[in-house]
Write an enzyme that holds these catalytic residues in place. Structure first.
Site, PDB file in Angstrom:
ATOM      1  N   ASP A   8       0.863  -1.181   0.000  1.00 17.71           N
ATOM      2  CA  ASP A   8       0.000   0.000   0.000  1.00 17.71           C
ATOM      3  C   ASP A   8       0.902   1.234   0.000  1.00 17.71           C
ATOM      4  OD1 ASP A   8      -2.293   1.543   0.036  1.00 17.71           O
ATOM      5  OD2 ASP A   8      -3.172   0.579   1.788  1.00 17.71           O
ATOM      6  N   GLU A  10      -0.015   4.571   1.762  1.00 10.92           N
ATOM      7  CA  GLU A  10      -0.139   5.550   2.845  1.00 10.92           C
ATOM      8  C   GLU A  10       0.905   5.350   3.946  1.00 10.92           C
ATOM      9  OE1 GLU A  10      -2.569   3.893   1.432  1.00 10.92           O
ATOM     10  OE2 GLU A  10      -4.268   5.227   1.003  1.00 10.92           O
ATOM     11  N   HIS A  61      -2.823  -0.346  -3.639  1.00 12.54           N
ATOM     12  CA  HIS A  61      -3.305   1.001  -3.295  1.00 12.54           C
ATOM     13  C   HIS A  61      -4.190   1.554  -4.409  1.00 12.54           C
ATOM     14  CE1 HIS A  61      -3.434   5.170  -1.988  1.00 12.54           C
ATOM     15  NE2 HIS A  61      -3.060   5.511  -3.208  1.00 12.54           N
ATOM     16  N   HIS A 105      -1.547   1.115   6.471  1.00 13.52           N
ATOM     17  CA  HIS A 105      -2.039   2.201   7.335  1.00 13.52           C
ATOM     18  C   HIS A 105      -3.109   1.661   8.276  1.00 13.52           C
ATOM     19  CE1 HIS A 105      -5.675   2.153   4.933  1.00 13.52           C
ATOM     20  NE2 HIS A 105      -4.877   2.013   3.882  1.00 13.52           N
ATOM     21  N   HIS A 117      -7.836   4.922   7.216  1.00 12.60           N
ATOM     22  CA  HIS A 117      -9.132   4.695   6.576  1.00 12.60           C
ATOM     23  C   HIS A 117      -9.287   3.194   6.352  1.00 12.60           C
ATOM     24  CE1 HIS A 117      -6.385   4.625   3.140  1.00 12.60           C
ATOM     25  NE2 HIS A 117      -7.297   3.890   2.523  1.00 12.60           N
ATOM     26  N   GLU A 135      -8.085  -2.557   6.908  1.00 14.10           N
ATOM     27  CA  GLU A 135      -7.438  -3.346   5.861  1.00 14.10           C
ATOM     28  C   GLU A 135      -6.459  -4.356   6.462  1.00 14.10           C
ATOM     29  OE1 GLU A 135      -5.959  -0.577   2.841  1.00 14.10           O
ATOM     30  OE2 GLU A 135      -7.702   0.670   3.249  1.00 14.10           O
TER      31      GLU A 135
HETATM   32 ZN   LIG Z   1      -3.826   2.837   0.052  1.00 18.68          ZN
END
Ligand SMILES: [Zn+2]
Length: 275
Positions: A8, A10, A61, A105, A117, A135
């Site tokens: 990902d 972030e 992502h 994240h 998020h 996630e």
């Molecule tokens: Zn992401």
């Protein structure tokens, strides 16, 4: 040996702002290079521990098209594009020995945590049998369902703690310390990569000592959605019903794999506007 790296953006060192993670945004192109370099550090660590291992890298992502293919370590294969049934873990199968989360994240509602998020801003929360999962939790449970432990996570300190709560014994590489949703104290990218390389090698060597995250079915899944119209659309899916509160839909999944697919679909539905 077969290893999946799910990447990902972030949680990559230095990244703190949506404009750095959204295609077309200020510094997004730089972020792609930073992301690719961190993934390469993890690939190098894995292959140092187990030369000749089969390494797949799932771009995980946004559009799933961020990593720079020509810059990726040529010993790895890249999983790119969407949608795909295993989402952020595409490439995973029952022969996968271990999974690594790079650039991850924290979940929606956690924090302060950098860019926290769950899948998209259209989702306010996901609960499996009443337990909030982001996630990290969803993907760790999907990996566990396929018999693979999540042996390492990199991201901010909050993301690292989130995995450790679910998978005690996983290795963590906190590349930044969260100060807020869009602020952090970050390691220099070179330092972050060095640590990732070193700790990934260590994590792979002891992969059989890390427990699987098992969430047995059937599972009660609740998803809080940002848009009331998305709730209306979601309840058109057989088996998905409205829960009290106006923002929540619920369904029963026979296992984590089914829950994962339907949560992905609910997220996609947010793109449907009244017509
Ligand atoms: Zn992401």
């Amino acid at each position: 040996m077969k290893i999946l790296i799910s990447a990902d953006l972030e949680g990559v060192s230095g990244i703190v702002h949506p404009s750095e993670t959204n295609p077309g945004g200020y510094d997004y192109e730089r972020s792609r290079a930073l992301m690719t370099a961190e993934v390469n550090a993890a690939v190098a660590g894995v292959l140092e521990a187990v030369p000749g291992a089969e390494v797949l890298v799932a771009d995980a992502h946004g559009p799933f098209r961020n990593l720079l293919p020509e810059e990726l370590d040529r010993r790895a294969r890249l999983v790119r594009g969407k949608p795909r049934p295993l989402g952020m873990l595409a490439g995973l199968d029952d022969d996968t020995d271990a999974v690594l989360f790079v650039g991850y994240h924290a979940r929606s509602g956690a924090g302060p945590a950098v860019l926290a998020h769950t899948i998209s801003d259209a989702v306010l929360d996901v609960r499996l049998d009443g337990r909030p999962v982001g996630e990290i939790g969803l993907n760790a449970a999907l990996a566990g369902f396929h018999g693979a432990p999540v042996v390492l996570i990199s991201g901010d300190d909050v993301a690292c703690a989130e995995l450790l709560e679910l998978v005690p014994g996983a290795a963590t590489v906190a590349v930044k310390q969260a100060l807020g949703q869009a602020a952090a104290i970050a390691l220099h990218p070179d330092e972050a990569r060095e640590r990732l390389h070193r700790i990934a090698a260590k994590a792979i060597r002891r992969h059989d000592q890390v427990p699987l995250l098992i969430m047995p079915g059937p599972l009660k899944v609740e998803v809080d959605l940002y848009g009331p119209y998305t709730v209306d659309v979601a309840t058109l899916i057989p088996g998905v019903s409205r829960a009290p509160g106006g923002r929540t839909v619920t369904f029963t999944a026979e296992d984590v794999a089914q829950a994962y697919r339907l949560v992905q679909l609910l997220t996609q539905l947010a793109q449907i506007k009244p017509n």
